[in-house]
Design a protein around this motif. Sequence first.
Motif, PDB file in Angstrom:
ATOM      1  N   PHE A  80      29.758  67.405 -10.115  1.00  0.00           N
ATOM      2  CA  PHE A  80      30.495  68.075  -9.044  1.00  0.00           C
ATOM      3  C   PHE A  80      29.581  68.628  -7.963  1.00  0.00           C
ATOM      4  O   PHE A  80      29.990  69.424  -7.154  1.00  0.00           O
ATOM      5  CB  PHE A  80      31.354  69.197  -9.628  1.00  0.00           C
ATOM      6  N   GLY A  81      28.342  68.251  -7.945  1.00  0.00           N
ATOM      7  CA  GLY A  81      27.422  68.699  -6.912  1.00  0.00           C
ATOM      8  C   GLY A  81      26.752  70.000  -7.300  1.00  0.00           C
ATOM      9  O   GLY A  81      26.949  70.550  -8.383  1.00  0.00           O
ATOM     10  N   ASP A  82      25.956  70.509  -6.404  1.00  0.00           N
ATOM     11  CA  ASP A  82      25.223  71.739  -6.632  1.00  0.00           C
ATOM     12  C   ASP A  82      26.183  72.916  -6.509  1.00  0.00           C
ATOM     13  O   ASP A  82      26.748  73.155  -5.444  1.00  0.00           O
ATOM     14  CB  ASP A  82      24.084  71.853  -5.626  1.00  0.00           C
ATOM     15  N   THR A  83      26.366  73.656  -7.566  1.00  0.00           N
ATOM     16  CA  THR A  83      27.332  74.758  -7.552  1.00  0.00           C
ATOM     17  C   THR A  83      26.768  75.998  -6.890  1.00  0.00           C
ATOM     18  O   THR A  83      27.513  76.874  -6.466  1.00  0.00           O
ATOM     19  CB  THR A  83      27.779  75.104  -8.980  1.00  0.00           C
ATOM     20  N   ARG A  84      25.512  76.115  -6.741  1.00  0.00           N
ATOM     21  CA  ARG A  84      24.914  77.316  -6.165  1.00  0.00           C
ATOM     22  C   ARG A  84      25.010  77.312  -4.635  1.00  0.00           C
ATOM     23  O   ARG A  84      25.166  78.360  -4.032  1.00  0.00           O
ATOM     24  CB  ARG A  84      23.475  77.449  -6.602  1.00  0.00           C
ATOM     25  N   SER A  85      24.970  76.176  -3.973  1.00  0.00           N
ATOM     26  CA  SER A  85      25.034  76.158  -2.507  1.00  0.00           C
ATOM     27  C   SER A  85      26.470  76.238  -1.997  1.00  0.00           C
ATOM     28  O   SER A  85      26.695  76.521  -0.830  1.00  0.00           O
ATOM     29  CB  SER A  85      24.370  74.895  -1.963  1.00  0.00           C
ATOM     30  N   GLY A  86      27.475  75.988  -2.811  1.00  0.00           N
ATOM     31  CA  GLY A  86      28.867  76.022  -2.372  1.00  0.00           C
ATOM     32  C   GLY A  86      29.515  77.373  -2.592  1.00  0.00           C
ATOM     33  O   GLY A  86      30.721  77.483  -2.699  1.00  0.00           O
ATOM     34  N   GLY A  87      28.730  78.422  -2.669  1.00  0.00           N
ATOM     35  CA  GLY A  87      29.265  79.745  -2.959  1.00  0.00           C
ATOM     36  C   GLY A  87      30.060  80.365  -1.832  1.00  0.00           C
ATOM     37  O   GLY A  87      30.712  81.385  -2.009  1.00  0.00           O
ATOM     38  N   LEU A  88      30.059  79.791  -0.639  1.00  0.00           N
ATOM     39  CA  LEU A  88      30.776  80.362   0.496  1.00  0.00           C
ATOM     40  C   LEU A  88      32.200  79.821   0.605  1.00  0.00           C
ATOM     41  O   LEU A  88      33.011  80.367   1.342  1.00  0.00           O
ATOM     42  CB  LEU A  88      30.003  80.048   1.784  1.00  0.00           C
ATOM     43  N   ALA A  89      32.557  78.791  -0.127  1.00  0.00           N
ATOM     44  CA  ALA A  89      33.875  78.161  -0.007  1.00  0.00           C
ATOM     45  C   ALA A  89      34.987  79.113  -0.442  1.00  0.00           C
ATOM     46  O   ALA A  89      36.028  79.202   0.215  1.00  0.00           O
ATOM     47  CB  ALA A  89      33.924  76.884  -0.822  1.00  0.00           C
ATOM     48  N   GLY A  90      34.798  79.848  -1.507  1.00  0.00           N
ATOM     49  CA  GLY A  90      35.838  80.763  -1.991  1.00  0.00           C
ATOM     50  C   GLY A  90      36.139  81.883  -1.013  1.00  0.00           C
ATOM     51  O   GLY A  90      37.302  82.100  -0.631  1.00  0.00           O
TER      52      GLY A  90
END
Length: 107
Positions: A10-20
């Motif tokens: 599902f990709g890098d979970t640490r860089s997508g922290g701004l989506a929520g």
Amino acid sequence: MNIVVSVNNFGDTRSGGLAGPMGLFIIVLMIVATVLLIRNMNKRIKRLPDAFGDAEAARRDAEIARLDADLELPAAEPVRPGGDGGDRAKAPDPAPGQQPPAADGPS
């Protein structure tokens, strides 16, 4: 015995922290906009009359107002409804024995 190791596809979970937080901000913004629109429409609906007038009565009132305005104009012929905006006065019929005036142009 087969061992299946789960893989993170599902990709890098640490860089997508701004989506929520961004999604929450957009949802809150849409809720605020909806509340403001509902309040505005309620104010406008309260200003509407209980019943609207009859279209025929409105037409009659406009016709009466137009005729009153025509009567107030000095030396003006009232405009009659229909046709090209009014009945034009016709030339009087020639007296017996007289010929009507000739039309301009070749016959």
